[in-house]
Write an enzyme that holds these catalytic residues in place. Sequence first.
Site, mmCIF file in Angstrom:
data_model
loop_
_atom_site.group_PDB
_atom_site.id
_atom_site.type_symbol
_atom_site.label_atom_id
_atom_site.label_comp_id
_atom_site.label_asym_id
_atom_site.label_seq_id
_atom_site.Cartn_x
_atom_site.Cartn_y
_atom_site.Cartn_z
ATOM 1 C CB SER A 61 -5.362 2.811 -7.978
ATOM 2 O OG SER A 61 -5.656 1.736 -7.108
ATOM 3 C CE1 TYR B 188 -4.269 5.581 -3.593
ATOM 4 C CE2 TYR B 188 -5.926 3.916 -4.103
ATOM 5 C CZ TYR B 188 -4.663 4.447 -4.293
ATOM 6 O OH TYR B 188 -3.793 3.852 -5.178
#
Length: 136
Positions: A86, A100
Amino acid sequence: MRRAIDRVVDRFGCLDIVFGNAGIGGGAGFLGLDGSANAGGEIGSVTDELWDKVLAVNLSSVFATIQSAAFHMKKGTGGRIIITTSVASFRNQTWVGTPYMAAKAGAAHLVRQMALELARYNITVNAIAPGALPRW
């Protein structure tokens, strides 16, 4: 993961490419998209259960995927491993949950480390790092 990859090799005789594309969210960030404080996303609100679950899916599964794929690829002529990380792995995103952020950064570093280690076996390890653009 190891059993799944073993079954692929048993059926097709080799493993040429693996795409590790698993991930889950890590809750809200400590700021909202409008920049306002979000107490539910602060470090004190992150439960052990959320932390463990997000790291299991977003980091430990990447490790298991690379390890299992490399086991077979090293026996052959090499291969390609692609992992989804990401943009959160290399830039701060205050609206994204802390678990995350940590997991995706760990996955990105793992990809870089494995790329160095596995290159001598003709195995490339790369990451794709998508990311959402918030509406301001």
